[in-house]
Write a protein that holds these residues in place. Structure first.
Motif, PDB file in Angstrom:
ATOM      1  N   THR A  37       0.705  -1.337  -0.189  1.00 37.21           N
ATOM      2  CA  THR A  37      -0.324   0.095   0.048  1.00 37.21           C
ATOM      3  C   THR A  37       1.071   1.956  -0.012  1.00 37.21           C
ATOM      4  O   THR A  37       0.477   2.123  -0.502  1.00 37.21           O
ATOM      5  N   GLU A  38       1.992   1.230   0.339  1.00 41.33           N
ATOM      6  CA  GLU A  38       2.790   2.219   0.401  1.00 41.33           C
ATOM      7  C   GLU A  38       4.785   1.622   0.646  1.00 41.33           C
ATOM      8  O   GLU A  38       4.667   0.968   0.547  1.00 41.33           O
ATOM      9  N   GLU A  39       4.930   2.425  -0.470  1.00 39.94           N
ATOM     10  CA  GLU A  39       6.462   2.563  -1.346  1.00 39.94           C
ATOM     11  C   GLU A  39       7.256   3.813  -0.792  1.00 39.94           C
ATOM     12  O   GLU A  39       6.653   4.346  -1.813  1.00 39.94           O
ATOM     13  N   GLU A  40       7.816   3.967   0.043  1.00 43.17           N
ATOM     14  CA  GLU A  40       9.043   5.159  -0.279  1.00 43.17           C
ATOM     15  C   GLU A  40       9.821   4.530  -0.984  1.00 43.17           C
ATOM     16  O   GLU A  40      10.844   3.169  -1.908  1.00 43.17           O
ATOM     17  N   PRO A  41      11.051   5.845  -1.945  1.00 41.53           N
ATOM     18  CA  PRO A  41      11.620   5.020  -2.113  1.00 41.53           C
ATOM     19  C   PRO A  41      13.077   4.575  -2.604  1.00 41.53           C
ATOM     20  O   PRO A  41      13.799   4.792  -0.773  1.00 41.53           O
ATOM     21  N   LEU A  42      13.556   4.105  -3.177  1.00 36.03           N
ATOM     22  CA  LEU A  42      15.202   3.772  -2.587  1.00 36.03           C
ATOM     23  C   LEU A  42      15.988   4.787  -2.947  1.00 36.03           C
ATOM     24  O   LEU A  42      16.392   4.827  -3.885  1.00 36.03           O
ATOM     25  N   ASN A  43      17.181   4.382  -1.935  1.00 35.37           N
ATOM     26  CA  ASN A  43      18.060   5.389  -1.871  1.00 35.37           C
ATOM     27  C   ASN A  43      19.946   4.340  -1.534  1.00 35.37           C
ATOM     28  O   ASN A  43      19.150   3.595  -1.036  1.00 35.37           O
ATOM     29  N   LEU A  44      19.949   4.637  -2.430  1.00 37.46           N
ATOM     30  CA  LEU A  44      20.897   3.531  -3.598  1.00 37.46           C
ATOM     31  C   LEU A  44      22.482   5.062  -2.915  1.00 37.46           C
ATOM     32  O   LEU A  44      22.630   5.550  -3.494  1.00 37.46           O
ATOM     33  N   THR A  45      23.399   3.839  -1.948  1.00 39.40           N
ATOM     34  CA  THR A  45      25.092   4.029  -2.349  1.00 39.40           C
ATOM     35  C   THR A  45      25.577   3.145  -2.993  1.00 39.40           C
ATOM     36  O   THR A  45      25.992   2.041  -2.633  1.00 39.40           O
ATOM     37  N   LEU A  46      26.046   3.576  -3.248  1.00 38.55           N
ATOM     38  CA  LEU A  46      27.172   2.942  -4.751  1.00 38.55           C
ATOM     39  C   LEU A  46      28.549   3.070  -4.589  1.00 38.55           C
ATOM     40  O   LEU A  46      28.903   4.766  -4.898  1.00 38.55           O
TER      41      LEU A  46
END
Length: 173
Positions: A37-46
């Motif tokens: 029902t809810e989804e926050e953006p994925l925070n990626l660090t490469l």
């Protein structure tokens, strides 16, 4: 979404931070299909660690509708995923399989964020879900949700070893 890793791998100790929108409508597995029902953006660090090694770190939050394990009422459950994975980019796909390295989200120099998040969701999926701590479940005889009230069924369970004695008392009445 595929992220090209050639920019990160171009020079050592390079760090790239990205915010990626994933498009999960539901989480589908052998357990069933559960709407998100809810989804926050994925925070990626490469991070390029040097020597063709890459560090992938990330976090994302979801809210999933999962049936209660006792009464089957739909319950909204927050799920947070945090991960940190070191990937050897020198290894081929066959080499990763031989080493039991489960980085199926790397294809050549591309990072598949959907596969990565799906695997992390699978690892972080709750083992037991309750609508509330004092959930009473459902009646074993009629199937009524006992959180909504008593059903009136006879819930007395006798020891099966004493069933013969119980039959004697029934016959004597």
């Amino acid at each position: 979404m595929l992220i090209n890793l050639t920019d990160v791998l171009s020079c050592e100790e390079k760090v790239v931070k990205r915010t990626v929108e994933t498009e999960f409508q539901s989480f589908d597995s052998s357990l069933g299909s559960f709407p998100l029902t809810e989804e926050e953006p994925l925070n990626l660090t490469l991070t390029n660690l040097g020597g063709d090694k890459l560090l992938v770190e990330g976090e994302q939050k979801f809210v999933a509708k999962i049936p209660c394990d006792r009464c089957l009422t739909e319950t909204e459950v927050p799920i947070e995923i945090f991960f940190s994975k070191e990937i050897d980019m020198k290894q081929s796909a066959e080499g990763r399989i031989d080493d039991l390295d489960e980085t199926d989200f790397i294809d050549g120099y591309n990072l598949d964020t959907e596969k990565l998040v799906y695997g992390e969701l699978l690892l972080n999926w709750p083992m037991k879900t309750l609508c509330r701590d004092d959930c009473k479940g459902i009646c074993k005889k009629c199937g009524k949700n006992l959180n909504e009230g008593d059903c009136g069924c006879d819930t007395v369970e006798l020891d099966p070893r004493m069933a013969v004695i119980a039959d004697i008392f029934k016959n004597s009445k």
